[in-house]
Design an enzyme around this catalytic site. Sequence first.
Site, PDB file in Angstrom:
ATOM      1  N   GLY A  12       0.916  -1.089   0.010  1.00  0.00           N
ATOM      2  CA  GLY A  12      -0.004   0.092  -0.003  1.00  0.00           C
ATOM      3  C   GLY A  12       1.064   1.158  -0.190  1.00  0.00           C
ATOM      4  O   GLY A  12       2.255   1.362  -0.685  1.00  0.00           O
ATOM      5  N   GLY A  13       0.238   2.337   0.525  1.00  0.00           N
ATOM      6  CA  GLY A  13       1.022   3.513   0.659  1.00  0.00           C
ATOM      7  C   GLY A  13       2.397   3.583   1.155  1.00  0.00           C
ATOM      8  O   GLY A  13       3.164   4.388   1.121  1.00  0.00           O
TER       9      GLY A  13
ATOM     10  N   GLY B  18      24.290  13.114 -29.257  1.00  0.00           N
ATOM     11  CA  GLY B  18      23.914  13.878 -28.085  1.00  0.00           C
ATOM     12  C   GLY B  18      24.385  13.152 -26.615  1.00  0.00           C
ATOM     13  O   GLY B  18      24.715  13.699 -25.711  1.00  0.00           O
ATOM     14  N   ALA B  19      24.764  11.897 -26.910  1.00  0.00           N
ATOM     15  CA  ALA B  19      25.290  10.898 -25.711  1.00  0.00           C
ATOM     16  C   ALA B  19      26.648  11.500 -25.386  1.00  0.00           C
ATOM     17  O   ALA B  19      26.953  11.336 -24.248  1.00  0.00           O
ATOM     18  CB  ALA B  19      25.285   9.604 -26.259  1.00  0.00           C
TER      19      ALA B  19
HETATM   20  C1  HXC Z   1      -3.188  -4.675  12.268  1.00  0.00           C
HETATM   21  C2  HXC Z   1      -1.963  -6.315  11.283  1.00  0.00           C
HETATM   22  C3  HXC Z   1      -1.860  -5.731  10.288  1.00  0.00           C
HETATM   23  C4  HXC Z   1      -2.369  -4.370   9.985  1.00  0.00           C
HETATM   24  C5  HXC Z   1      -1.016  -7.819  10.019  1.00  0.00           C
HETATM   25  N1  HXC Z   1      -1.523  -7.551  11.158  1.00  0.00           N
HETATM   26  N2  HXC Z   1      -1.285  -6.595   9.229  1.00  0.00           N
HETATM   27  N3  HXC Z   1      -2.777  -5.835  12.410  1.00  0.00           N
HETATM   28  N4  HXC Z   1      -3.114  -3.993  11.187  1.00  0.00           N
HETATM   29  N5  HXC Z   1      -2.131  -3.726   8.841  1.00  0.00           N
HETATM   30  C6  HXC Z   1      -1.340  -8.704  12.325  1.00  0.00           C
HETATM   31  C7  HXC Z   1      -2.427 -10.014  11.929  1.00  0.00           C
HETATM   32  O1  HXC Z   1      -3.490  -9.603  12.549  1.00  0.00           O
HETATM   33  C8  HXC Z   1      -1.686 -10.833  12.701  1.00  0.00           C
HETATM   34  O2  HXC Z   1      -2.047 -10.662  14.337  1.00  0.00           O
HETATM   35  C9  HXC Z   1      -0.266 -10.573  12.750  1.00  0.00           C
HETATM   36  O3  HXC Z   1      -0.200  -9.254  12.315  1.00  0.00           O
HETATM   37  C10 HXC Z   1       0.577 -11.154  11.598  1.00  0.00           C
HETATM   38  O4  HXC Z   1      -0.284 -11.161  10.716  1.00  0.00           O
HETATM   39  P1  HXC Z   1      -0.396 -12.618   9.684  1.00  0.00           P
HETATM   40  O5  HXC Z   1      -1.615 -12.215   8.660  1.00  0.00           O
HETATM   41  O6  HXC Z   1      -0.928 -13.672  10.532  1.00  0.00           O
HETATM   42  O7  HXC Z   1       0.951 -12.657   8.976  1.00  0.00           O
HETATM   43  P2  HXC Z   1       1.195 -13.347   7.552  1.00  0.00           P
HETATM   44  O8  HXC Z   1       0.487 -14.608   7.053  1.00  0.00           O
HETATM   45  O9  HXC Z   1       2.720 -13.458   7.313  1.00  0.00           O
HETATM   46  O10 HXC Z   1       0.899 -12.113   6.483  1.00  0.00           O
HETATM   47  C11 HXC Z   1       1.336 -10.895   6.516  1.00  0.00           C
HETATM   48  C12 HXC Z   1       0.604  -9.908   5.713  1.00  0.00           C
HETATM   49  C13 HXC Z   1      -0.877 -10.061   6.304  1.00  0.00           C
HETATM   50  C14 HXC Z   1       1.013 -10.135   4.294  1.00  0.00           C
HETATM   51  C15 HXC Z   1       1.254  -8.533   6.052  1.00  0.00           C
HETATM   52  O11 HXC Z   1      -0.996  -9.530   7.553  1.00  0.00           O
HETATM   53  C16 HXC Z   1      -1.754  -8.691   5.564  1.00  0.00           C
HETATM   54  O12 HXC Z   1      -2.149  -8.935   4.360  1.00  0.00           O
HETATM   55  N6  HXC Z   1      -2.132  -7.812   6.036  1.00  0.00           N
HETATM   56  C17 HXC Z   1      -2.757  -6.485   5.955  1.00  0.00           C
HETATM   57  C18 HXC Z   1      -1.822  -5.664   4.859  1.00  0.00           C
HETATM   58  C19 HXC Z   1      -2.590  -4.602   4.349  1.00  0.00           C
HETATM   59  O13 HXC Z   1      -3.584  -4.582   3.600  1.00  0.00           O
HETATM   60  N7  HXC Z   1      -2.264  -3.516   5.232  1.00  0.00           N
HETATM   61  C20 HXC Z   1      -2.857  -2.177   4.947  1.00  0.00           C
HETATM   62  C21 HXC Z   1      -2.334  -1.673   3.718  1.00  0.00           C
HETATM   63  S1  HXC Z   1      -2.747  -0.070   3.441  1.00  0.00           S
HETATM   64  P3  HXC Z   1      -2.332 -11.774  15.252  1.00  0.00           P
HETATM   65  O14 HXC Z   1      -2.666 -11.163  16.447  1.00  0.00           O
HETATM   66  O15 HXC Z   1      -3.195 -12.600  14.645  1.00  0.00           O
HETATM   67  O16 HXC Z   1      -0.741 -12.634  15.241  1.00  0.00           O
HETATM   68  C22 HXC Z   1      -1.640   0.949   3.959  1.00  0.00           C
HETATM   69  C23 HXC Z   1      -1.910   2.081   3.775  1.00  0.00           C
HETATM   70  C24 HXC Z   1      -0.601   3.019   4.147  1.00  0.00           C
HETATM   71  O17 HXC Z   1      -0.973   0.432   4.612  1.00  0.00           O
HETATM   72  C25 HXC Z   1      -0.952   4.523   4.018  1.00  0.00           C
HETATM   73  C26 HXC Z   1      -0.048   5.284   3.523  1.00  0.00           C
HETATM   74  C27 HXC Z   1      -0.227   6.345   2.789  1.00  0.00           C
END
Ligand code: HXC
Length: 514
Positions: A169-170, A404-405
């Site tokens: 994401g961002g 040009g290079a």
């Molecule tokens: C809160 C999160 C989290 C998040 C993971 N966890 N991402 N908690 N916010 N964004 C937590 C999970 O609930 C889990 O908690 C632990 O972290 C480990 O995650 P898993 O999913 O079990 O690990 P894994 O299988 O290795 O997968 C990792 C992952 C996946 C690929 C990162 O967790 C995922 O897809 N997360 C969401 C990613 C996402 O969409 N983020 C937002 C993006 S947008 P427990 O307690 O169960 O261990 C963004 C905007 C940025 O970031 C803005 C900037 C402009």
Amino acid sequence: MKQKFEQLLKKRDEAKLGGGADKIKAQHEKNKLTARERIELLVDEWSFQEIDMFVTHRSTDFGLEKQKYAGDGVVTGFAKISGKQVAIFSQDFTVFGGSLSEAHAEKICKIMDMALKLGIPIIGLNDSGGARIQEGVVSLGGYAEIFLRNTLASGVVPQISAVLGPCAGGAVYSPAITDFVFMVKNTSHMFVTGPNVVKTVTHEEVSFEDLGGAETHATKSGVAHFVYDTEVEVLENIRKLVGFIPQNWKDLPIEKEFDFTKDLLEPKLDEIIPDNPNKPYDMKMIIDLLLDDGEFLEVHSNYAQNIIVGFGRVAGVSVGVVANQPEVLAGVLDINASVKGARFIRFCDAFNIPLLVLEDVPGFLPGTEQEWNGIIRQGSKLLFAFCEATVPKVTVITRKAYGGAYDVMNSKHVRGDFNYAWPSAEIAVMGPKGAVEIIFKKEIASANDLEKKLNEKLAEYVEKFTNPYIAAERGYIDEVIIPSESRMKIIQAFQLLKTKVDTNPKKKHCNIPL
Ligand code: HXC
């Protein structure tokens, strides 16, 4: 009192466990180190000064108030790398997947603010699920605070990012703004939207690795500057990189001791250029012979390989090398090579790192693909970067310098300080065949024997133009040198240029053609 000390030590031990033993085990099972293990490998022994170890999040939604971990998913502080002070943050995936909360962002911003005041590099070890979903917009605000600081710090202190897990994401834009991005094969992933979203929107089926893995970003997108098989190698190479670069924009180039009594001639350089001007050779052989101990830290080694960029030393002085690579696409400049070169030159210039340019370039790449994707706009970035650079700039033309290079690749006209050419240099508007077919078109067309006439004209053109002497007569080339003298000449040049002062007109900022 002893009890209070023990309480503190216990709290520290708990904090060091991050999300707990199970989560650490899971991290290791994914072939990943923990945030603290990474710092330990990266910095000099005993040098890490951690801050904000007991910071926790302040969220109360979704039952989060019952889940608090000291440090809140990021370890921050200051340390030394080979004696040089740096600021570090290392995201802890064992705590909420390293996701970024308000408090987590504040910790990162705190060390970034301090790094700017101190004038020291910022190193970010990223391993995070992105914005902490439960904190909503507060987390997005946290990212924006980091992006702002990344931008303000750009050109003030070097910023290095390692992506050692997810970065989606961002969140990708923080590493993207920094100067260098390191990734690990198979465990690092960077994308703006993941494979599932891609499938929904564009119906493409793509794996995590193909979409945003290290290999993809090292070869296709150019997002990653350095890619290694293991985290340990990533951390070792961040140490190496820090060894080549100054602490901040006011610092002088890094200089190591050098024994000037050594013989500086390199006879092997005389053997490299083939007799046939159309035969490729490996520019890296020349780089290897010109730099101290052949030590070269190549940047973007798998991306746009028709240009080579990286760091080395010349008589102890850290330099940035920009070189055409005749072995790939004949060393032609295309869109990717231009952007790669420009970004590297601007880093070097921002941080007072002298530039060594090795030139063998037949020109810019023709074709609709290049024109329609903006070779004019993109190629001008490389030209702009060389023009604007005020650091010591030394060029050696080994063979072709066409069109040009020739101008672009740090010619005398764009403030090259010392411009050398080997006797094999061919400096002209274009290569013989193209030139002859244009300027003698009518004469050749009206000849009885077309081929004989063409060859005659080719010989005439080669005799007159494909050499370095016309440029040398004008002073566009300071000296024509035997290849084996090159190391000695560039050492002399960079030693002399140590006191160089050059400036650009005062302005708010330039408007590089982005
Ligand atoms: C809160 C999160 C989290 C998040 C993971 N966890 N991402 N908690 N916010 N964004 C937590 C999970 O609930 C889990 O908690 C632990 O972290 C480990 O995650 P898993 O999913 O079990 O690990 P894994 O299988 O290795 O997968 C990792 C992952 C996946 C690929 C990162 O967790 C995922 O897809 N997360 C969401 C990613 C996402 O969409 N983020 C937002 C993006 S947008 P427990 O307690 O169960 O261990 C963004 C905007 C940025 O970031 C803005 C900037 C402009």
